[in-house]
Structure formats: C-alpha cells, structure tokens
Write an enzyme that holds these catalytic residues in place. Structure first.
Site, PDB file in Angstrom:
ATOM      1  CG  HIS A  87     -26.240   8.178  16.290  1.00 59.00           C
ATOM      2  ND1 HIS A  87     -27.032   7.701  15.281  1.00 59.00           N
ATOM      3  CD2 HIS A  87     -24.964   7.821  15.959  1.00 59.00           C
ATOM      4  CE1 HIS A  87     -26.281   7.090  14.376  1.00 59.00           C
ATOM      5  NE2 HIS A  87     -25.014   7.152  14.759  1.00 59.00           N
ATOM      6  CD  GLU A  88     -21.615   9.301  17.634  1.00 59.37           C
ATOM      7  OE1 GLU A  88     -20.955   8.254  17.825  1.00 59.37           O
ATOM      8  OE2 GLU A  88     -21.850   9.750  16.503  1.00 59.37           O
ATOM      9  N   GLY A  96       6.776   2.538   2.833  1.00 55.41           N
ATOM     10  CA  GLY A  96       8.230   2.623   2.848  1.00 55.41           C
ATOM     11  C   GLY A  96       8.920   1.870   1.742  1.00 55.41           C
ATOM     12  CE  LYS A  97       5.044   0.719  -2.794  1.00 59.49           C
ATOM     13  NZ  LYS A  97       4.139   1.321  -1.784  1.00 59.49           N
ATOM     14  CB  THR A  98      10.440   5.200  -2.256  1.00 61.17           C
ATOM     15  OG1 THR A  98       9.343   5.039  -3.160  1.00 61.17           O
ATOM     16  CG2 THR A  98      11.519   6.024  -2.930  1.00 61.17           C
ATOM     17  CG  ASP A 111     -23.276   4.413  11.722  1.00 57.12           C
ATOM     18  OD1 ASP A 111     -22.047   4.532  11.625  1.00 57.12           O
ATOM     19  OD2 ASP A 111     -23.965   5.038  12.542  1.00 57.12           O
ATOM     20  N   PRO A 130       0.830  -1.215   0.000  1.00 55.72           N
ATOM     21  CG  PRO A 130      -0.697  -1.565   1.711  1.00 55.72           C
ATOM     22  CD  PRO A 130       0.616  -2.043   1.188  1.00 55.72           C
ATOM     23  N   GLY A 152       2.698   4.570   1.170  1.00 54.38           N
ATOM     24  CA  GLY A 152       3.208   5.068   2.439  1.00 54.38           C
ATOM     25  C   GLY A 152       3.838   4.039   3.342  1.00 54.38           C
TER      26      GLY A 152
END
Length: 674
Positions: free
Chosen positions: A469-470, A251-253, A544, A247, A249
C-alpha cells in the site's frame, strides 16, 4: 507535512515570555487573599473556649451540710465560686477520693475529683470559710472564676457571629472571590495592567519572528504612541483599533505584547470571556470600569484576547425575549469604543481566529479601523521562527535551519516551538550532549503522526499488505508531475496509523486542476496497489478515500472544475453553509454526484495504469520496505532514477541563488563613489 493516514495533529499554543503584573495592579490575581484561615481561627477559638472553659468530668453534686462536713474534715483542696455566685465547685484531696466518691470511682473522676454545691449566699459561704480557717487553721484557697461567665456571654452571641461569617463567605463566593472591594467588586474590571516598569522581560518586535507585513501595519500605532505630534500636526488621526485575525498559534497575542513593549505605555490585557458573568449587568459594568481606568492611564493600549467570546453577531441566538447579558456587554463595548464620549489616547487591539462571526458594528471604521491578518508562516518566516526557538537549545552542525523550515510546511509558530522542545526532549532521552538533525525529524514525525508503536503485533501478511500500500503511494508520487515530493515511507505503526508516507507539500499561491488531479491520483495509489498486486482491497485506504472524496466535491461544487457544471460555485463565504437548504436542485445534486464518481474513477484507473507499468520497481520498493521498515527519497531515486520534475521549492531556491549571484556581480562591477 502531509500524512496519508488517519492521524490527529494536536496543536499546542505557543508559550510566550511571561509578563509579571505590577504589584497592586488592576485585576492582579496575586493580590487576592484567602480568608478561610480567619474562619478556621474563629472556629478553633470557640471550640477551645468551650472545651477549656468547662471541666472534662461532671462534678458530683452534694448538699450544703455535706460540703460543710468535708471542709471541716480537711478533705477539700481548693474552692472556686462559679457563675452568679450561687454555686461553688471544690477539688477533693487525693486521699479523700474513696471516701467521697467510693472505691469504684472511675479513672476520669480520680484525675479530676470535683464536687459541686449550691451555697445559701455568698456572705454565709465566706463566713463559714473564715470560721474554719480560724478554728482549725486550714489553708483552703478560694477563687472566683470568670471564664465560664465569659463563655456564657460568647455562647449567647455565637449563633449570630457564625451567621455573619457565613453570610460574608457566601457574598464573597458570589462576587468571584476575595479581591479589592470584597462583595462590591463584582462589576470591576479583571484586566491585568502592565506598566512601563512592571516586567523585566518585555516582549519586543525582535521576539516576533516573521510576520513582516503584520509588523509593518502595526508599527504605525507604535510610532503614534511615541511621537503623536508627527500625525496631529498634519491633521491625521491614528486608527482607534486594530483587529488581529489569524489561525491559532500564529503569534497574535505575542504581537500585541510586542506592541506594548515597543510603545512603552501602560498595557491592559483581558480576555473576552472575562466580561460575561451570570449576573445581569456585570459585563457592561466591567467594560465601563475598564475604559475608566484606561482613560486615567492614557495614552495606553487595551488588548482584548479572543474577542469573539463577547463580540458575536447580535440577534443570531434569540433567547425567546429574555435578557441577553452578552449582547448588553457588546452594546456597552461598542458605545465605549466610539460613543458620544472621547477616548483620546486609548488604542484597542483585539485578537480572534473567528472574524466571520463578529458583529458588523464592531468591525466598522471608527472602532476597528484595521484588520491585520496574521497568517501561517511561509518558508522564510519559518526559518526566522526556528532561529528564535533554537536560541536556548544546544545543537550541532548537522542541524540545518533551511532544511527544518522546508520539512514543516503549514506549521504555526506554536507548532515550531513544540518541535524544538520535543527534539530537545528526544535528545535528552537518548543521553545526548547536543540536539541533532535526526532528533528534529523524529520530533516532526512524533507531532504529526503520533507516538511510534514498535510493539504492536502485526502478522506477516498484514505487514506485506501495508508495504504494498505505502509503496503504491511512493511510486505514484515519483512519476506524477504535480504530486507532492516524497520524503520517506514507513510501515512502523505510529498513532492510529499502521503505516505512513511523508511528503513535502508545495506551498502554492494558486492550484490548478491538473495539480489537484495528480494529488488525487497519488492518494488512490495505495488502494490501486492492493487491488493489482494482492488481488483484494482492505480498510487501510479509508483515510485516503475520505480525502479524495472531499477534494472532488470541492473541485466541482466550489471551484467549478467540472465539464458539465463549469464555472459554478456553491460556496457560502458568510459561514452559514446553507444549513436548512441547498443552493441547487435535486437534479443538480445527482449531477454533482455523477461528476464526483466519474472524476475519482478516472484517477483510479490512471493510478492502476501507472502501477502496472512500474510493477518491477514497485515490487523492489515494497521488498526493501519490508526489510528495513523505512525508506527515504534516495532509495526511491536509486530504484526509479532521478525525478523528472523540479519541485516549486527547488525552483524558488534556484531563483534566489541566481538573484544572489547577480547582486554579487553588480556589487563587484559598479564603482563605489567616494
């Protein structure tokens, strides 16, 4: 972090330590020179010669006889012979301006009073001037002006010069700017070369936190570049290429740069999009030039970032028989990677997050022998990443790296770097001397949920509805065994959401049906609480319901978690997703819809039942939420009591602690041999 609201999680790429290209390196952008200043100088010179070579006012033309009279009357200050020696210009004395030009002469004429006369011949003119000087003893300076002659010559060639300059400018623009080679550098490689001593800040494996499995796989490439005889003596061959997949970000580079820093060999870096241009054959030419330069520097590493820009599967997008420059570039790349010629000593690294669309010929053995998966960091890897990014930040004792790692599940290395930077900015905004735990939590909330909007106007009825709700989400997550543990709940608007419930998702390797059903039930808690305790439902549960519906369809069509459609999977792993047709009939589609409705209705009824049983606790929780606008897991525990089930992360921590205690006991009981 899991957020039950419609928020957008903007991801930023991880900032890597800069690598400064070597002066004079290949494709070094710093060596490009702008030649616009040359065009400006040429234009200014031409205009200057035009203005300074000509008089600013038009001379008054007089007859030869009139000119002779003016000279005899001592009304001429100086004389200049112009052009082809057939014309002369004379400057009139200041006291004679009114006599020659009239009393109504303009200011321009008075500043530069010049008359012009056509002379018979140069000999006649010279004889007349000599006669006046000898008879009347006048000192009249005579000079020959060659400036206008030069200007006429330049003016005749000016259109051709301007045309040549314009043509050079057009060719430089077509070739992508001024660089080594000028207009002939179109097919040259744009790769940046980092030599052994080209950068003072080299990236090494110490700068790459986590990714232990990926570093182990790629370590063999570094060892081969350092000690190739250890492999060649046994007849082994090093893999020609390695593809880093994962994915954004993760750290491949950075991992590729660390390989170059560890191996201490020349490192060519280029993006896949740098190969393809609008001109036919440019991409293939740049590939050939890149490998030619790499062979001269061998042993070396070529790193192609975002290779999917040039390595897409061929034949997918037919251009109606026309030439496809991208496919030609890919064909040349395949030939150079494992063609008839030898590329010994050249190792190719590439990075992409879309390996599913790459051409199969690119992924075969002999080109990219290995595919190294760089996944999102787990709990232990996130701890290591936090330690790396916390080095330059001033923190106090309240910051616990273990806690921060647990609060950021699903975060990539770039996200963690963003959290640390955002926390430092928040602390600086509050004029703090150190970054504290509270700042990191606010940074996580800011990144995941968005900017806090305390000034948004909300009525009391809306605020009460949001709190109910929360509180419904919080109550169900506390009493459902497999629901994600609650961290905090807030009704302060953040981003596009009016309220948010923050959970700590379990990092499971596999997920059971009961776990998914509990998560669905917890997601439906907000809508169920509105219906039970308010008597009407609102639009606040849209996000939701969207998540519940997608999860229900995935469980039935992909995972086979249905009684009537058991053990059936309609997932397309090739990525085509059945664009033009579905892999099932219309009757099966109706059955799938019915199963989804039944599953969601069952979990909604379950949510309503639990909330009805815990109505008193829910009311107390919503009242506290209305007063303080934010509650934490400790407040929920004070109302409902301690949670019955131990989370998976807590279980893992307990296992680690028990193992650590056993190792300490063994170390103290086993005698040490001398």
């Amino acid at each position: 972090m899991d957020n039950n609201n419609n928020t957008t999680n903007d991801k930023k790429q991880e900032k890597l330590p800069p690598m400064r290209p070597k002066p004079g390196g290949i494709g070094n952008g710093n060596n490009k020179q702008s030649f616009y200043w040359i065009y400006i100088i040429v234009f200014a010179a031409l205009m200057g010669m035009y203005f300074f070579g000509q008089n600013s006012s038009t001379p008054k033309e007089v007859k030869w006889s009139e000119f002779q009279a003016y000279v005899n009357d001592n009304r001429i200050e100086s004389i200049t012979i112009l052009k082809n020696k057939e014309e002369a210009q004379a400057i009139v004395r200041e006291e004679s301006v009114n006599y020659i030009f009239g009393a109504d002469a303009s200011d321009a004429i008075r500043k530069n009073p010049v008359i012009s006369v056509t002379i018979p011949t140069i000999d006649v003119f010279a004889g007349f001037i000599d006669q006046v000087k000898s008879e009347k003893n006048y000192d009249i300076p005579v000079k020959y002006d060659t400036v206008n002659e030069i200007w006429r010559m330049v003016a005749s060639f000016a259109p051709f010069l301007l045309l040549i300059v314009f043509w050079i400018w057009i060719m430089r623009r077509m070739s992508g700017g001024g660089g080594p080679g000028g207009m002939f550098s179109v097919g040259k490689s744009k790769a940046q070369l980092f030599d052994k001593d080209s950068s003072q800040h080299k990236a090494t494996f110490k700068d790459v936190a986590g990714l232990s499995e990926a570093k182990e796989e790629i370590q063999e490439i570094v060892e081969f570049l350092k000690n190739p005889k250890n492999y060649t003596n046994l007849g082994g061959k090093i893999p020609k290429g390695a593809l880093l997949v994962g994915p954004p970000g993760t750290g491949k580079t950075l991992l590729a740069k660390a390989v170059a820093g560890e191996a201490n060999v020349p490192f060519f870096s280029i993006s896949g999009s740098d190969f393809v241009e609008m001109f036919v054959g440019v991409g293939a030419s740049r590939v050939r030039d890149l490998f030619r330069q790499a062979k001269e520097k061998a042993p070396c590493i070529i790193f192609i970032d975002e290779i999917d820009a040039v390595g897409r599967a061929r034949g997918k997008n037919a251009n109606f028989g026309s030439n496809d420059e991208r496919e030609n570039t890919l064909n040349q790349l395949l030939t150079e990677m494992d063609g008839f010629g030898s590329n010994s000593g050249i190792i190719i690294l590439a990075a992409t997050n879309r390996a599913d669309i790459l051409d199969k010929a690119l992924l075969r053995a002999g080109r990219f022998d290995r595919q190294i998966y760089v996944e999102l960091p787990d709990l232990n890897d996130r701890k290591e990443v936090f330690k790396v990014h916390l080095r330059p930040i001033k923190i106090d004792e309240s910051v616990d790296v273990e806690f921060l790692a647990r609060q950021t599940p699903g975060f990539s290395g770039a996200d963690i770097a963003n959290v640390c930077n955002e926390a430092a900015l928040i602390a600086a905004r509050k004029k703090k001397k150190f970054v504290q735990k509270e700042d990191f939590m606010n940074a996580v909330d800011r990144i995941v949920g968005g900017l806090e909007k305390k000034n948004k106007i909300i009525t009391q009825n809306e605020k009460k509805s949001i709190a109910i709700h929360e509180a419904g989400h919080a109550t169900l997550s506390w009493f459902l065994e497999h629901a994600n543990p609650l961290v905090k709940v807030t009704i302060v608007p953040r981003g596009k959401a009016l309220g948010a419930a923050w959970y700590l998702p379990e990092e499971r390797q596999i997920t059971t049906k009961n776990q998914m059903l509990d998560e669905m039930c917890a997601l439906l808690g907000g809508r169920a609480a509105e219906e039970i305790f308010i008597g009407q439902i609102s639009s606040g549960a849209m996000n939701d319901l969207e998540r519940v519906t997608k999860q229900a369809y995935a469980m039935i069509t992909y995972m086979g978690m249905s009684e009537n459609l058991a053990n059936l999977c309609y997932y397309d792993s090739s990525g085509q997703e059945y664009t033009f047709s579905k892999p099932y009939s219309d009757d099966t589609a109706k059955q799938i819809d019915a199963e989804v409705k039944s599953m969601i209705a069952e979990q909604y009824a379950r949510a309503k039942q639990i909330l009805s049983e815990k109505a008193e606790g829910h009311a107390e929780l919503s009242n506290i939420l209305l007063e303080r606008e934010i509650i934490y897991a400790d407040d929920v525990e004070h109302i409902f009591g301690k949670r019955q089930w131990i989370s998976r992360s807590q279980e893992i921590l307990e296992i680690k602690e028990s193992r650590k205690e056993e190792e300490e006991i063994v170390a103290t009981t086993v005698p040490v041999e001398e």
